[in-house]
Design a protein around this motif. Structure first.
Motif, PDB file in Angstrom:
ATOM      1  N   LEU A  16      50.002  36.049  54.797  1.00 28.99           N
ATOM      2  CA  LEU A  16      50.248  34.864  55.618  1.00 28.99           C
ATOM      3  C   LEU A  16      51.725  34.497  55.573  1.00 28.99           C
ATOM      4  O   LEU A  16      52.282  34.235  54.512  1.00 28.99           O
ATOM      5  CB  LEU A  16      49.410  33.686  55.129  1.00 28.99           C
ATOM      6  CG  LEU A  16      47.897  33.880  55.161  1.00 28.99           C
ATOM      7  CD1 LEU A  16      47.209  32.695  54.527  1.00 28.99           C
ATOM      8  CD2 LEU A  16      47.412  34.084  56.575  1.00 28.99           C
ATOM      9  N   SER A  17      52.345  34.462  56.721  1.00 32.90           N
ATOM     10  CA  SER A  17      53.747  34.052  56.801  1.00 32.90           C
ATOM     11  C   SER A  17      53.810  32.531  56.918  1.00 32.90           C
ATOM     12  O   SER A  17      52.804  31.886  57.226  1.00 32.90           O
ATOM     13  CB  SER A  17      54.406  34.702  58.013  1.00 32.90           C
ATOM     14  OG  SER A  17      53.840  34.193  59.201  1.00 32.90           O
ATOM     15  N   ILE A  24      48.031  27.160  61.095  1.00 29.72           N
ATOM     16  CA  ILE A  24      46.725  26.801  60.550  1.00 29.72           C
ATOM     17  C   ILE A  24      46.663  25.314  60.228  1.00 29.72           C
ATOM     18  O   ILE A  24      45.682  24.631  60.555  1.00 29.72           O
ATOM     19  CB  ILE A  24      46.415  27.655  59.299  1.00 29.72           C
ATOM     20  CG1 ILE A  24      46.184  29.106  59.699  1.00 29.72           C
ATOM     21  CG2 ILE A  24      45.208  27.111  58.547  1.00 29.72           C
ATOM     22  CD1 ILE A  24      46.109  30.068  58.526  1.00 29.72           C
ATOM     23  N   VAL A  25      47.709  24.785  59.608  1.00 25.24           N
ATOM     24  CA  VAL A  25      47.738  23.362  59.242  1.00 25.24           C
ATOM     25  C   VAL A  25      47.738  22.485  60.489  1.00 25.24           C
ATOM     26  O   VAL A  25      46.968  21.516  60.580  1.00 25.24           O
ATOM     27  CB  VAL A  25      48.972  23.064  58.351  1.00 25.24           C
ATOM     28  CG1 VAL A  25      49.173  21.567  58.177  1.00 25.24           C
ATOM     29  CG2 VAL A  25      48.817  23.747  57.011  1.00 25.24           C
ATOM     30  N   ILE A  26      48.561  22.813  61.471  1.00 24.64           N
ATOM     31  CA  ILE A  26      48.624  22.019  62.704  1.00 24.64           C
ATOM     32  C   ILE A  26      47.296  22.077  63.457  1.00 24.64           C
ATOM     33  O   ILE A  26      46.796  21.053  63.920  1.00 24.64           O
ATOM     34  CB  ILE A  26      49.793  22.497  63.596  1.00 24.64           C
ATOM     35  CG1 ILE A  26      51.114  22.142  62.929  1.00 24.64           C
ATOM     36  CG2 ILE A  26      49.720  21.894  64.986  1.00 24.64           C
ATOM     37  CD1 ILE A  26      52.336  22.775  63.575  1.00 24.64           C
ATOM     38  N   VAL A  30      44.863  18.879  64.340  1.00 26.61           N
ATOM     39  CA  VAL A  30      44.458  18.594  65.721  1.00 26.61           C
ATOM     40  C   VAL A  30      42.931  18.591  65.842  1.00 26.61           C
ATOM     41  O   VAL A  30      42.351  17.731  66.504  1.00 26.61           O
ATOM     42  CB  VAL A  30      45.088  19.622  66.694  1.00 26.61           C
ATOM     43  CG1 VAL A  30      44.471  19.537  68.076  1.00 26.61           C
ATOM     44  CG2 VAL A  30      46.580  19.407  66.765  1.00 26.61           C
ATOM     45  N   PHE A  31      42.259  19.522  65.182  1.00 26.21           N
ATOM     46  CA  PHE A  31      40.800  19.567  65.232  1.00 26.21           C
ATOM     47  C   PHE A  31      40.188  18.320  64.623  1.00 26.21           C
ATOM     48  O   PHE A  31      39.281  17.714  65.204  1.00 26.21           O
ATOM     49  CB  PHE A  31      40.281  20.810  64.494  1.00 26.21           C
ATOM     50  CG  PHE A  31      38.792  20.841  64.381  1.00 26.21           C
ATOM     51  CD1 PHE A  31      38.017  21.224  65.464  1.00 26.21           C
ATOM     52  CD2 PHE A  31      38.169  20.473  63.214  1.00 26.21           C
ATOM     53  CE1 PHE A  31      36.636  21.242  65.374  1.00 26.21           C
ATOM     54  CE2 PHE A  31      36.793  20.491  63.105  1.00 26.21           C
ATOM     55  CZ  PHE A  31      36.028  20.879  64.192  1.00 26.21           C
TER      56      PHE A  31
END
Length: 59
Positions: A16-17, A24-26, A30-31
């Motif tokens: 994971l870069s 993933i965090v954003i 949002v979800f």
């Protein structure tokens, strides 16, 4: 023996870069915000529908 319970992989070991982690965090934020907003609106709609039904029954 304790070292077996403390096993973890770093993000780089998982491939994971920082850009992927940020995505993933954003996406997660949002979800969660979207889910909370839609749940609140659906609850409000159900409440208003029940009031309208009760009012029509009493007429």
């Amino acid at each position: 023996m304790i070292s077996h319970f403390l096993f973890a992989l770093t993000a780089s070991e998982m491939g994971l870069s920082p850009a992927v982690i940020a995505l993933i965090v954003i996406s997660s934020i949002v979800f969660i915000v979207g889910f909370a907003k839609s749940s609140r609106e659906n609850e409000y709609k159900k409440l208003m529908d029940s009031f309208i039904e009760r009012k029509e029954e009493s007429d």
